[in-house]
Design an enzyme around this catalytic site. Structure first.
Site, mmCIF file in Angstrom:
data_model
loop_
_atom_site.group_PDB
_atom_site.id
_atom_site.type_symbol
_atom_site.label_atom_id
_atom_site.label_comp_id
_atom_site.label_asym_id
_atom_site.label_seq_id
_atom_site.Cartn_x
_atom_site.Cartn_y
_atom_site.Cartn_z
ATOM 1 N N GLU A 115 0.819 -1.220 0.000
ATOM 2 C CA GLU A 115 0.000 0.000 0.000
ATOM 3 C C GLU A 115 0.852 1.270 0.000
ATOM 4 O O GLU A 115 0.335 2.382 -0.063
ATOM 5 C CB GLU A 115 -0.953 0.006 1.200
ATOM 6 C CG GLU A 115 -2.218 -0.808 0.967
ATOM 7 C CD GLU A 115 -1.943 -2.281 0.757
ATOM 8 O OE1 GLU A 115 -2.446 -2.841 -0.236
ATOM 9 O OE2 GLU A 115 -1.216 -2.887 1.571
ATOM 10 N N ASN A 126 -1.240 -7.936 -3.346
ATOM 11 C CA ASN A 126 -1.801 -7.128 -4.421
ATOM 12 C C ASN A 126 -0.740 -6.304 -5.143
ATOM 13 O O ASN A 126 0.281 -5.938 -4.562
ATOM 14 C CB ASN A 126 -2.858 -6.170 -3.853
ATOM 15 C CG ASN A 126 -2.283 -5.271 -2.768
ATOM 16 O OD1 ASN A 126 -2.063 -5.721 -1.654
ATOM 17 N ND2 ASN A 126 -2.042 -4.009 -3.083
ATOM 18 N N ASP A 180 -8.014 -5.548 -4.788
ATOM 19 C CA ASP A 180 -7.159 -5.738 -3.612
ATOM 20 C C ASP A 180 -7.383 -7.109 -2.992
ATOM 21 O O ASP A 180 -7.538 -7.250 -1.779
ATOM 22 C CB ASP A 180 -7.370 -4.642 -2.563
ATOM 23 C CG ASP A 180 -6.419 -4.803 -1.381
ATOM 24 O OD1 ASP A 180 -5.259 -5.165 -1.600
ATOM 25 O OD2 ASP A 180 -6.853 -4.583 -0.230
#
Length: 600
Positions: free
Chosen positions: A190, A274, A316
């Protein structure tokens, strides 16, 4: 079809010379636990049976221990030679507790970490636990520092930095000692961190090998003509060809989940997370090798085979959940299997020696982003999901809300590990039933800053009477649910199966539950002081079996409560989705240990 009576777990003793000898020896002793996964095969199965389906209802609290830390308490304690090794979330304190004296503290290790590290941890300040080997306890701190502690004294023997928090790299995962190496991962997708799996020499902490998830073949430790996906060589520059320009350098594919190891094949198995960013429009292509199951040689790190479950992820759906290794019969033939319950809602069973896909079925009926996974080996799309265009997140571009996608990004199952019983040949799986609305937007990369590129809101899937969780028994060869127990909230605790035909798990409200392994019938429940997001442990001490679990609400599902969030969009959509949780539990940090009265 499966032959009756076949379903032997990958026993730790197989080819003992090929594993860490100390770990293999102690895995053979069910009175102890040296790995978070219980064994190398990730079965989370205990051969202890003093506590069984007939008497588990008599469990009582034997003793308890406050960790002194709040936030999400994931993972569980280890037990070695009469000592329990307990960890906390950030700041990652380690306790050694004397089991002869109901948890008297023998030593305590409290690392010094910069408080700023907490700001780059995606979904709560969790840590999934310690590992033990060769007289050392291994801690992988939030700031990516790996520490080897003397198990008797707590003295630091060596430490090494596995990443750089200034680039958004952090850690939440446990480690796994394999032979003379320590296998470790990294978090931070992220933040645009580039994922990798690394092996450090247990003796002194020097780096043995590192394999990235994205980039050139040499960085990935991929041999283009030997490494295969579904039986075919991946070819030269397989990752580079699937990214636009140099987006792979900030491409994610973190490795913050669980690791498994097959001593006979000498392969380490894990999944990658992801791709970065969450906005799929900014990264055309399959984005290999994010969202991928890897099988790597433990000595060299070279990939034997790979399988990408969700090419060009738009939702995600991290692929880091555990790989469970079993030896079972498929079409009458004993077969080495790997089973993986992905966040995307499909349960995959593969031949772990070859990477051949055998089963891919939905374990949650609400899954709608794909109608199925193509399992026809003669098909040009073999192994790929058949997408439903109505539930993608890029057809109409950015700054558009895509609604009604199931499961939500939190997954039909998150990282909390399932368990497998060789007695029933069933897998026991904590699940979540959430859907979402998803809005991607353009985001620019800045080192150390969030690189998410989407907002989302999550809500209960239709038809569940507002319930957002369940606990299921799964047949991994036939690809079907055998029984299911509904739960008010997503089940965020790891499962534990035992030879006593009991399966344990915890709930976000704080209940430790025991159910019958064959039927799912509830046999016992106890309300602990806080929500359970940890994994249940069982051990034996001086002839008496105990069950232990950490309480401390948190993790992604509990982050709104754990962090006191007020913004409706905070916690990646979890704040409002689990708002009712505050009516059932409160923050805490406690270990609760259970036993039968007088050991009977």
């Amino acid at each position: 079809m499966r032959s009756a009576g076949v379903g032997v777990i990958l026993a730790a003793g197989l080819v003992a010379a090929l594993g860490n000898e100390d770990v293999l020896k102690r895995i053979q002793d069910p009175t102890q636990q040296v790995l978070q996964t219980v064994d190398y095969a990730n079965t989370r199965y205990s051969r202890l049976d003093q506590i069984n389906a007939g008497n588990v209802g008599k469990l009582q609290v034997a003793w308890s221990f406050s960790t002194g830390v709040l936030r999400g308490h994931e993972g569980g304690p280890l037990v070695v030679d009469g000592v329990m090794y307990l960890h906390t979330p950030f700041p990652n304190i380690v306790y050694a507790l004397d089991l002869d004296h109901d948890g008297r503290i023998l030593w305590k290790y409290e690392p010094r970490q910069e408080q700023q590290v907490a700001g780059i941890m995606c979904c709560d300040l969790v840590y999934r636990g310690l590992a033990y080997a060769d007289g050392m306890v291994f801690l992988h701190q939030a700031d990516t520092t790996i520490v080897a502690l003397d198990a008797r004294t707590g003295e630091k023997k060596w430490s090494v930095a596995n990443g750089d928090p200034k680039k958004g790299e952090s850690n939440t995962a446990t480690v796994m000692p394999v032979k003379d190496k320590l296998i470790v991962g990294i978090a931070g997708a992220e933040f645009g961190a580039r994922g990798h799996l690394s092996a450090y020499n247990i003796k002194d902490g020097t780096l043995a090998w590192r394999a990235y998830s994205t980039g050139p073949d040499a960085d990935l430790l991929i041999e283009p003509e030997k490494t295969t996906e579904l039986g075919k060589p991946v070819g030269k520059d397989s990752s580079l060809r699937s990214w636009q320009g140099e987006q792979w350098k900030i491409g994610g594919g973190a490795t913050w989940g669980w690791f498994a190891y097959d001593p006979k094949l000498n392969l380490v198995y894990y999944g990658s997370a992801n791709p970065s960013t969450w906005n799929p429009s900014q990264r055309p292509g399959d984005n290999k090798w994010s969202m991928t199951i890897f099988a790597r040689d433990a000595d060299t790190g070279v990939a034997r085979w790979v399988y990408q479950m969700t090419p060009h992820d738009q939702w995600d759906y991290d692929g880091v959940n555990e790989m469970i290794l079993t030896d079972q019969a498929v079409d009458g033939k004993p077969t080495p299997l790997l089973t993986h319950f992905d966040r995307n809602g499909f349960a995959y069973t593969l031949n772990r020696a070859t990477g051949e896909l055998l089963v891919a079925e939905k374990y949650d009926a609400t899954v709608n982003w794909a109608s199925k996974v193509d399992t026809d080996r003669s098909s040009p799309t073999y192994g790929r999901p058949v997408l439903d265009p109505a539930h993608g997140t890029e057809a109409q571009g950015e700054d558009v809300t895509y609604s009604g996608i199931c499961p939500a990004a939190i997954g039909a199952k998150n990282q909390q590990p399932a368990a497998y019983s060789p007695k029933t040949q069933l897998m026991y799986v904590p699940t979540s039933h959430m859907c979402m609305d998803y809005e991607p937007f353009h985001v620019d990369y800045v080192a150390g800053q969030p690189y998410v590129g989407a907002t989302l809101s999550m809500y209960p899937a239709a038809g569940g009477d507002g319930r957002t969780g369940g606990f299921i028994a799964w047949d991994n060869v036939k690809g079907r649910i055998v029984w299911s127990v509904p739960e008010r909230f997503s089940v965020w605790s790891g499962a534990l199966a035992t030879a006593g035909d009991v399966v344990f798990y915890g709930t976000l409200e704080g209940y430790l539950k025991a159910v019958d392994a064959l039927t799912g019938k509830e046999l016992y429940r106890f309300k602990t002081p806080s929500g359970i997001v940890g994994n249940v442990t069982t051990y034996e001490h001086r002839g008496r079996q105990y069950v232990a679990v950490l309480s401390g609400v948190g993790g992604w599902a509990g982050i709104g409560l754990a962090a006191g969030l007020t913004d409706p969009n905070a916690g990646s959509g979890a704040k409002d989705a689990y708002a009712a949780l505050g009516s059932y539990t409160a923050l805490g940090g406690q270990l609760t240990v259970f036993a039968l009265p007088d050991g009977r």
